[in-house]
Design a protein around this motif. Structure first.
Motif, PDB file in Angstrom:
ATOM      1  N   GLY A  40       0.059   4.617   6.298  1.00  0.00           N
ATOM      2  CA  GLY A  40      -0.481   3.391   6.872  1.00  0.00           C
ATOM      3  C   GLY A  40      -1.530   3.675   7.930  1.00  0.00           C
ATOM      4  O   GLY A  40      -2.433   2.870   8.161  1.00  0.00           O
ATOM      5  N   ASP A  94      -1.100  -2.146   1.886  1.00  0.00           N
ATOM      6  CA  ASP A  94       0.348  -2.395   1.907  1.00  0.00           C
ATOM      7  C   ASP A  94       1.109  -1.492   0.941  1.00  0.00           C
ATOM      8  O   ASP A  94       2.253  -1.115   1.201  1.00  0.00           O
ATOM      9  CB  ASP A  94       0.631  -3.864   1.585  1.00  0.00           C
ATOM     10  CG  ASP A  94       0.130  -4.803   2.671  1.00  0.00           C
ATOM     11  OD1 ASP A  94      -0.077  -4.327   3.813  1.00  0.00           O
ATOM     12  OD2 ASP A  94      -0.058  -5.994   2.385  1.00  0.00           O
ATOM     13  N   SER A  95       0.484  -1.150  -0.166  1.00  0.00           N
ATOM     14  CA  SER A  95       1.168  -0.339  -1.169  1.00  0.00           C
ATOM     15  C   SER A  95       1.467   1.073  -0.672  1.00  0.00           C
ATOM     16  O   SER A  95       2.296   1.781  -1.262  1.00  0.00           O
ATOM     17  CB  SER A  95       0.319  -0.257  -2.445  1.00  0.00           C
ATOM     18  OG  SER A  95      -0.932   0.367  -2.169  1.00  0.00           O
ATOM     19  N   GLU A 128       8.483   0.575   6.619  1.00  0.00           N
ATOM     20  CA  GLU A 128       7.138   1.005   6.990  1.00  0.00           C
ATOM     21  C   GLU A 128       7.189   2.303   7.794  1.00  0.00           C
ATOM     22  O   GLU A 128       8.024   2.476   8.684  1.00  0.00           O
ATOM     23  CB  GLU A 128       6.439  -0.095   7.792  1.00  0.00           C
ATOM     24  CG  GLU A 128       4.984   0.220   8.099  1.00  0.00           C
ATOM     25  CD  GLU A 128       4.305  -0.867   8.920  1.00  0.00           C
ATOM     26  OE1 GLU A 128       3.161  -0.635   9.357  1.00  0.00           O
ATOM     27  OE2 GLU A 128       4.927  -1.929   9.144  1.00  0.00           O
ATOM     28  N   SER A 144       2.050   1.699   2.784  1.00  0.00           N
ATOM     29  CA  SER A 144       2.561   1.622   4.154  1.00  0.00           C
ATOM     30  C   SER A 144       3.896   2.339   4.346  1.00  0.00           C
ATOM     31  O   SER A 144       4.231   2.743   5.463  1.00  0.00           O
ATOM     32  CB  SER A 144       2.702   0.156   4.587  1.00  0.00           C
ATOM     33  OG  SER A 144       3.629  -0.529   3.743  1.00  0.00           O
ATOM     34  N   ASN A 145       4.678   2.512   3.287  1.00  0.00           N
ATOM     35  CA  ASN A 145       5.969   3.194   3.405  1.00  0.00           C
ATOM     36  C   ASN A 145       5.864   4.697   3.156  1.00  0.00           C
ATOM     37  O   ASN A 145       6.875   5.396   3.134  1.00  0.00           O
ATOM     38  CB  ASN A 145       6.984   2.600   2.431  1.00  0.00           C
ATOM     39  CG  ASN A 145       7.460   1.227   2.849  1.00  0.00           C
ATOM     40  OD1 ASN A 145       6.743   0.497   3.530  1.00  0.00           O
ATOM     41  ND2 ASN A 145       8.658   0.852   2.455  1.00  0.00           N
ATOM     42  N   GLY A 160      -4.175  -1.285   6.289  1.00  0.00           N
ATOM     43  CA  GLY A 160      -4.361  -2.470   5.458  1.00  0.00           C
ATOM     44  C   GLY A 160      -3.915  -2.301   4.020  1.00  0.00           C
ATOM     45  O   GLY A 160      -3.874  -3.288   3.273  1.00  0.00           O
TER      46      GLY A 160
END
Length: 452
Positions: free
Chosen positions: A414, A421-422, A394, A424-425, A419
């Motif tokens: 992020g 998640d796809s 993340e 977040s990295n 929210g």
């Protein structure tokens, strides 16, 4: 004045006129969790002016400034070198003290500057005409959507997933009061934009398609196909440019068929300034000029045939018949527009192209170096001075760890898309001419250490 005192009776009389029982009634639209329920903890109720200044100066010293640390933040606000001459010229009395130029005979300096600013923006964007500026890029974006609705008599706007999420948020806030329908989507961490999605959903109900260029992930794509499909269905193409320096290297949106081009002008002449004030840019095709918000300065001649400047167009009814107004924008960011114009004048076309080339070269160097770190992948196939990395973990805690090492190492997706998640990295990295090779190496070494 820095301080305007009001007595309790003054406040009560003002509240009575507007029909409010208390000052708290003025803030009912602000969510309760965002409002204070009492005095700020840790501050005394009373203090001398000198003590307050000293206290806030101590707080300010805790900021990690863009000037003293490796800096790779972007996402709509960019650190560029602003020549000292820009600040010198904007502080001249004839510019600094000028306000709305309703009386052209005493505001020729201001009007000429705005005329030159409009010419620069129109040429930069590849459009016929530009206005005298807007408040910032996000509100300019919404005004373009509203303008498209007035022109097409439609209410469905298609927003690219690559449009800055803050711009999307502003548009959603305004659309809830106008009845406009916004078709939006989250971006994907891939080299491809969502142009295929947009092409599939353009129909006869579409008022406009809004595409950021380069987009929020730094990707660059030819908009010609979208423009052609939009025009075939009677819709308009709106291009959004958050980094105008890019236009020293890539094709202007107007040359690809954009009907309205808007953007943020902060990159030229205006510092980061903790988020504002900034300057919105707005240009369009000449046939739509009557629906353009804000004001337009023009060139004319006086009774003696001498060159002069006047306020040619403005959003007519906003001053006297507000319910008939085409826009709530009745002024412009004059001082920031002046700074933009001075900086661009000092650069000239050749200087802008050289600045753009330098930005891109440094960004390529940084992208190559950072993508060599194990587990780090470069998302982009194309970019100007901003690109997206996919990290093996993340990105938000990584950004925090970099900040602890005094490195402002990009913006985590992020944070922009909480929210999701796809995303977040994802880490968005901007590299301008102010970044050195040593800064890039410091950033890369720290990132590798954190990811190990």
């Amino acid at each position: 004045m820095r301080y305007l005192p009001l007595t309790p009776s003054d406040r009560q009389a003002m509240l009575g006129v507007i029909g409010a029982k208390s000052i708290d009634d003025l803030f009912v639209d602000v969510p309760a969790q965002a409002r204070l329920d009492g005095p700020i903890q840790g501050l005394p109720n009373h203090a001398s002016e000198m003590a307050v200044e000293r206290h806030f100066s101590e707080l300010a010293r805790k900021n990690m400034t863009a000037s003293h640390n490796p800096f790779f933040l972007g996402a709509g606000a960019y650190k560029h070198h602003v020549p000292a001459s820009v600040d010198h010229i904007i502080q001249r009395g004839e510019f600094l003290t000028a306000y709305t130029p309703y009386q052209p005979e005493i505001a020729q300096g201001t009007l000429q500057m705005l005329f030159e600013f409009q010419t620069q923006v129109a040429r930069l964007f590849g459009c016929d005409v530009a206005n005298a500026s807007m408040y910032d890029g996000s509100t300019a974006c919404w005004e373009a959507i509203g303008m498209a609705g007035r022109i097409t008599k439609r209410t469905k706007a298609l927003l690219s997933s690559g449009l800055h999420p803050h711009y999307v948020s502003v548009a959603k806030t305004m659309a809830q009061y106008t009845g406009d329908r916004l078709d939006t989507a989250l971006p994907e961490l891939s080299a491809q934009t969502d142009s295929a999605r947009l092409l599939d959903v353009i129909d006869d109900d579409t008022s406009c398609v809004v595409v950021q260029y380069p987009d929020i992930l730094g990707r660059i794509e030819d908009m010609s196909a979208i423009a052609a499909k939009a025009h075939a269905h009677g819709a308009l193409l709106i291009a959004v440019v958050t980094e105008p320096v890019a236009l020293g290297a890539i094709k202007a949106p107007g040359e690809m068929g954009a009907d309205i081009v808007v953007g943020e002008g902060q990159s030229l002449g205006v510092g980061l300034q903790f988020g504002g004030p900034y300057v919105g840019l707005f240009a369009c095709k000449e046939k739509f000029v009557r629906q353009m918000p804000g004001r337009l300065c023009g060139e004319t001649v006086d009774a003696d045939g001498k060159r002069g400047f006047v306020l040619t167009l403005s959003t007519r009814e906003q001053h006297i018949r507000r319910e008939k107004a085409t826009s709530n924008i009745c002024t412009n960011s004059g001082l920031c527009a002046l700074a933009f114009s001075i900086h661009l004048t000092l650069l000239g076309e050749k200087g802008l192209r050289e600045l753009a080339s330098l930005n891109h070269a440094l960004a390529v160097q940084a992208a190559d170096r950072l993508s060599q770190i194990p587990g780090v992948e470069l998302v982009n196939d194309s970019f100007f001075n901003e690109f997206t990395l996919h990290l093996p973990k993340e990105a938000r805690p990584v950004v925090r760890a970099l900040a602890d090492r005094k490195i402002l190492g990009g913006v985590s997706l992020g944070r922009l898309y909480p929210g999701a998640d796809s995303l977040s990295n994802g880490l968005l990295v901007a590299v301008t001419e102010t970044a050195t090779s040593a800064d890039v190496e410091t950033f890369a070494a720290a990132l590798q250490e954190i990811l190990t």
